[in-house]
Design an enzyme around this catalytic site. Structure first.
Site: not given
Length: 391
Positions: A85, A113, A146-147, A170, A359
């Site tokens: 994700d 990411d 994960e996010e 990551d 992000h």
């Protein structure tokens, strides 16, 4: 050690993965594509677990096994992990390549990411296959959500995992391995007051915003204590400039390398808010009413701390010698699936992939750095197995 990385193939795979939209809980398309890729690369088994019921994702986590080859086929293997994700905005992401660097068009994130990790894993498998390199059994743990707070890893079916340890790809930077990372706890505070017209009947109101301000004022933020942080990151409430706000909500988090310190710093928050509520005195217009607050903890994950003598780090040091390259062991400031995997008895180190400005719509990564992490993966896969040092 000469690692035959096909950099253009790596680039193509990275671009393809980035341009498959996969915001958290919408990982169905990329999961399907990864199943196709790993089937072509000779996966022994591909299992989609039942975590979607817990995470709300279109897909479960993928647990994929590749058999070993040659003299290493019977060795104890390890796993590699990345998440599917991404954060938003990612609708219609298009990758722009300028020389060695990849970015988005500037209106979305890139997706490095964590698709840089996925691309490196795919290139590793391509290299092992086409060069017939000997390697132990390899396992892939490809997670969802994960996010959203490591939800996929939390709901992973751990009884299906064969490997005793592994690596999450990551982290930003390059040629680093994270061996320690903080525990974290999100919190949500809601202060309940009473609404009233601010001009016509202010005496009848109880201002939730002012109560929250008094409670927040004595609380330290930023770096607090040793290796801990606290942040109040979002506040919302009220309905109009001329209405006394009856409810204010505050979101924040506490992080610490020491699991035991989280409750200490959280207790400071609840104590401060309770003191303000207790000290409030009613007026004749507010008799019969008393303000209150609620405190929730919607998300938590434990700290990561690897033993310096563990197999997971010994294998990294062997790879370091094979590559004649320094791989720096460091302490991270954020959490990853490695926190959850390690907490569940699978020592897990975090490898950096070169991702930068994650992000944000300025996110970028270089092909050179993705080649570098792929070389580390090949060295890990072909390294001679060593037992931990003893003292």
């Amino acid at each position: 050690m000469n690692i035959p990385v096909n950099s253009e193939r790596l680039a193509r795979n990275f671009i393809e993965l980035c341009e498959i939209e996969s915001p958290s809980r919408e990982e169905g398309r990329i999961a399907a594509r990864l199943k196709e890729i790993f089937t072509r690369l000779g996966a022994e088994s591909i299992y989609e677990d039942n975590s979607a019921a817990a995470t709300g994702s279109e897909s479960g986590n993928l647990i994929i096994h590749f058999p070993g080859r040659g003299s290493k086929a019977e060795e104890k293997g390890f796993f590699l992990s990345s998440h599917m994700d991404t954060v938003r905005p990612c609708a219609g992401v298009k990758v722009v390549r300028k020389d060695d660097r990849f970015t988005s068009l500037g209106n979305t994130i890139l997706g490095g990411d964590d698709k840089s990790g996925l691309a490196a894993i795919i290139e590793l498998l391509e290299i092992l296959r086409e060069n017939e390199l000997e390697h132990p059994p390899l396992e892939l743990l490809i997670t969802t959500c994960e996010e959203l707070g490591l939800l996929g890893a939390t709901a992973l079916e751990y009884d299906k995992i064969r490997s005793p340890y592994g690596y999450v790809l990551d982290a930003n930077g390059i040629n680093t391995v994270i061996v320690q990372a903080p525990a974290a706890c999100k919190f949500e505070i809601t202060v309940h007051g009473r609404a009233a017209h601010a001009g016509m009947a202010p005496e009848k109101g109880v201002n939730a915003l002012m109560l929250a301000a008094k409670a927040l004022a004595p609380l330290s933020t930023g770096r607090i204590g040793n290796n801990s942080t606290r942040n109040f990151g979002h506040i919302e409430g009220g309905v109009a400039f001329n209405i006394i706000p009856d409810e204010v909500k505050i979101l924040g988090e506490v992080r610490s390398l020491n699991n035991d310190m989280l409750p200490v710093y959280l207790d400071e928050i609840t104590t401060s808010f309770q003191s303000v509520i207790n000290a409030w005195l009613p007026t004749k217009e507010t008799v019969g009413f008393h303000p209150s607050f609620t405190f929730k903890q919607p998300g938590h994950y434990p700290a990561l701390k690897l033993s310096g003598e563990s197999e997971v780090l010994e294998r990294v040091r062997t790879a370091e010698r094979m590559l004649d390259r320094t791989i720096t062991e460091t302490i991270g400031g954020g959490g990853s699936d490695a926190n959850i995997l390690s907490h569940n008895g699978l020592p897990t180190a975090v490898l950096s992939t070169g991702m930068a400005a994650v992000h944000t719509v300025e996110e970028n990564i270089t092909l050179k750095d993705m080649v570098a992490v792929t070389e580390i993966l090949v060295a890990l896969a072909t390294a001679e197995q060593h037992c931990p040092r003893t003292t």
